[in-house]
Design an enzyme around this catalytic site. Structure first.
Site, PDB file in Angstrom:
ATOM      1  CD  GLU A 303      -2.728  -1.255   2.493  1.00  0.00           C
ATOM      2  OE1 GLU A 303      -2.418  -0.525   3.452  1.00  0.00           O
ATOM      3  OE2 GLU A 303      -3.711  -2.010   2.504  1.00  0.00           O
ATOM      4  CD  GLU A 466      -3.037  -6.301   3.978  1.00  0.00           C
ATOM      5  OE1 GLU A 466      -3.888  -5.536   4.497  1.00  0.00           O
ATOM      6  OE2 GLU A 466      -1.821  -6.047   3.960  1.00  0.00           O
TER       7      GLU A 466
END
EC number: 2.4.1.184
Length: 647
Positions: A303, A466
């Protein structure tokens, strides 16, 4: 011109401008709705049993039949689980906002706080609050709403007004951390990895995602000879832990940068500076040279745009501390947002090339990125532009910059965000996780389809790196798992090549600036009892899906019925996000949760119905035209036990 005439003319002009603005926004919303909010025609046959069989779809073109199977895994990160780790997060958590005299420090003229939860569920800035505090206690904080707030999914810039009293007003950078037992020990994954690995293996998963902490291997800035700055004993320990993962029969997905910048790098500017690329590559070479023969999948950055936003644009995470000018100009072409992402993209490319050139595995290494994506939608008519602008900054730019250096695109998806003005709206009739993320499985399907359309020419497969929900009650988590897996399965049916799915996470752990508040684990952790583990019912449900590769109608019905019974009985559960009187969520977590009821709404995959814009103007217009609408106003949710309606 006489004053009355001037006032009348000005009023007419204001009405015309308002009408034109409303019409323009209505047209924008109509286009946005056609592209992003239309009802999903689910390709899943809900009369079939099983509803999904992941073993029916090969995930790769490998010759080995074992490699053809869609894989399941569990994910974690060093900052969440490793003890004996003197990283930036531990320093950040133990810092106090008060000086020695008890006066509140103000290190920046303004604090830029990001209201959007972003990644790993707890990726939000702590509001430095005590649990359950009344919104009235926040009256001295005045929001300064600027254009950048909307662009970055709800930046909320807040200035402190008035003098701070000492003592009780002292606060912490990380919520729900100082009020729990042994917070610095996290999950003792460094000293006792077997506790987590055994639990992970017993679910039946084949891939375990973990990370290597940069600061642990390089505790000092390598300004001179590299060897003098490297902790080689820690490198050997990481190799031993990775070997343990393989000894448990699991493959390794290794993350090289997971939201944790070495403190020494933060002091000089971190990813805003070109030399960080050089230092990072020193770290990458150390890791790759020592463990590449044990690693199956590589995630170079987790991220990256989230880290840059919260660290350099918002100053909400350790290693940032931007001034007011940096905040105001952060998203300009020459601002810190693009500047930092540029160097991270270069670092990714160099690391990708090095991993491929030095890999000791017989098969080609599989290298990718874990990219955070939320499904965002506007709350009101005038929020469409903010959503579009936010997506333009966060959805594709970073992946576009590295797409020629990717063997897979990892998708981190937790739910939806409803944007209202400068922040995120808590929609009354939507279900949310404990950390304020809207539960919306359809969004994962939409994101996979959207990304596949953009990158299918490159033939890049996807991995759900995720997906998870914070839910101590475990009532939301069970249907959450099943519905998001059904969304993934539906995308595969539609032609999206998805290699596997990793759930976040095995055991409750430290969730960034939210501390130990939100509970993301399949396994509960008793921190007051030597970190004793107790698997939740979702642990066994997840294990059943993993070992069979199937989602049955019975499992889906049972999980959903249990949640809806709790909602019908008006039961409540913890919620770790503060909300103001307008329903906007504050950016950070609480030390102690408030209670929120379970919601009667059908959010199962393919069942969620968008109710349209909810601002007063849109509701008024809808009310006027309601008598002429043929659309049904009651949506029924039925199973063999419960039947009720939602207006």
């Amino acid at each position: 011109m006489p004053l009355p005439a001037f006032v009348a003319a000005a009023a007419r002009l204001a009405v015309l401008v308002a009408a034109a603005a409303t019409a323009a926004n209505a047209a924008s919303y109509a286009r946005y709705r056609r592209r992003h909010l239309r009802r999903i025609p689910s390709p899943i046959d809900e009369s079939a049993d099983p509803l999904a069989d992941f073993r029916a779809f090969p995930s790769s073109d490998a010759d080995d039949s074992e490699e053809d199977n869609f894989f399941f895994g569990l994910a974690t990160a060093p900052a969440h689980v490793e003890d004996r780790l003197e990283d930036a997060w531990l320093q950040f958590a133990t810092e106090t906002s008060c000086d020695d005299n008890g006066n509140v420090r103000d290190q920046r003229p303004v604090d830029a706080l990001m209201a959007s939860a972003a990644g790993d569920g707890g990726s939000q800035q702590s509001w430095r609050s005590t649990g359950g505090e009344n919104i009235g206690d926040r009256e001295q904080r005045k929001p300064l709403r600027v254009a950048m707030e909307a662009m970055l999914r709800g930046f909320e810039i807040l200035a402190e007004s008035g003098e701070s009293a000492g003592g009780d007003n002292c606060s912490h950078n990380v919520a729900a951390w100082h009020n729990v037992p042994c917070p610095q020990e996290r999950l003792r994954f460094w000293s006792d990895p077997d506790a987590e690995l055994k639990l992970a293996k017993e679910t039946g998963i084949s891939v375990f995602r973990m990370g290597v902490d940069w600061a642990r291997l390089m505790p000092e800035e390598p300004t001179e000879e590299l060897k003098s700055s490297v902790n080689f004993a820690a490198l050997e320990r990481y190799r031993w832990i990775i070997q343990r993962v393989r000894e448990y029969g699991m493959k390794v997905m290794l993350t090289l940068f997971h939201h944790s910048l070495p403190p020494w790098a933060g002091k000089y500017g971190g990813w805003k500076m070109e030399k960080t690329v050089t230092y990072f590559m020193d770290f990458v070479r150390l890791v790759v040279d020592r463990v590449s023969n044990l690693v199956d999948y590589w995630v170079i950055f987790n991220e990256p745009h989230v880290f840059v936003m919260l660290t350099y644009c918002a100053g909400a995470w350790p290693g940032g501390d931007p001034n007011a000018i940096e905040v105001a100009t952060s998203t300009l072409p020459t601002g810190v947002y693009n500047q930092a992402l540029h160097w991270m993209a270069i670092a990714h490319s160099e690391a990708y090339d090095y991993i491929h050139s030095k890999s000791k595995n017989e098969r080609k290494p599989i290298v990718g990125v874990a990219h955070h994506v939320s499904f965002t939608r506007p709350y009101g008519l005038f929020d469409v532009a903010a959503v579009a602008l936010a997506n333009s900054l966060t959805l594709f730019p970073y992946v576009d910059s590295i797409c020629d250096k990717l063997d897979f695109i990892g998708i981190n998806y937790y739910g939806q965000e409803v944007i209202s003005g400068p922040g995120l709206k808590l929609v009354d009739n939507d279900e949310y996780s404990e950390s304020g993320r809207g539960v919306y499985p359809d969004g994962l399907f939409r994101i996979l389809i959207q990304f596949n359309e953009r990158y299918k020419r490159l033939n890049i497969p996807f991995v759900i790196t995720e997906n998870g929900v914070s839910d101590e009650t475990d009532l939301i988590r069970k249907p959450y798992i099943l519905e998001h897996l059904l969304a993934t399965y539906a995308a595969i049916i539609m032609g999206v090549r998805v290699l596997g799915y990793l759930f976040w996470t095995t055991s409750d752990n430290w969730e960034w600036a939210d501390g130990y508040g939100p509970k993301f684990g399949l396994v509960a952790v008793d921190r007051a009892n030597n970190l004793a583990r107790k698997p939740r019912p979702s642990y066994f449900l997840f294990s059943r899906v993993v070992t069979t590769g199937k989602i049955t109608r019975q499992d889906r019905m049972s999980a959903w019925r249990e949640l809806q019974q709790a909602a019908v009985q008006k039961k409540t559960r913890p919620f770790f996000r503060a909300v103001d009187k307008h329903g906007r969520m504050y950016a950070g977590g609480l030390d102690r949760p408030i209670q929120r009821p379970f919601i009667l709404r059908d959010w199962r995959f393919g069942h969620y119905k968008m109710e349209g814009l909810q601002d007063p103007l849109s509701c008024f217009i809808r009310c006027i035209f309601a008598p002429f609408s043929r659309q049904k106003k009651i949506h029924y949710i039925e199973d063999d036990v419960i039947s009720y309606s939602i207006n």
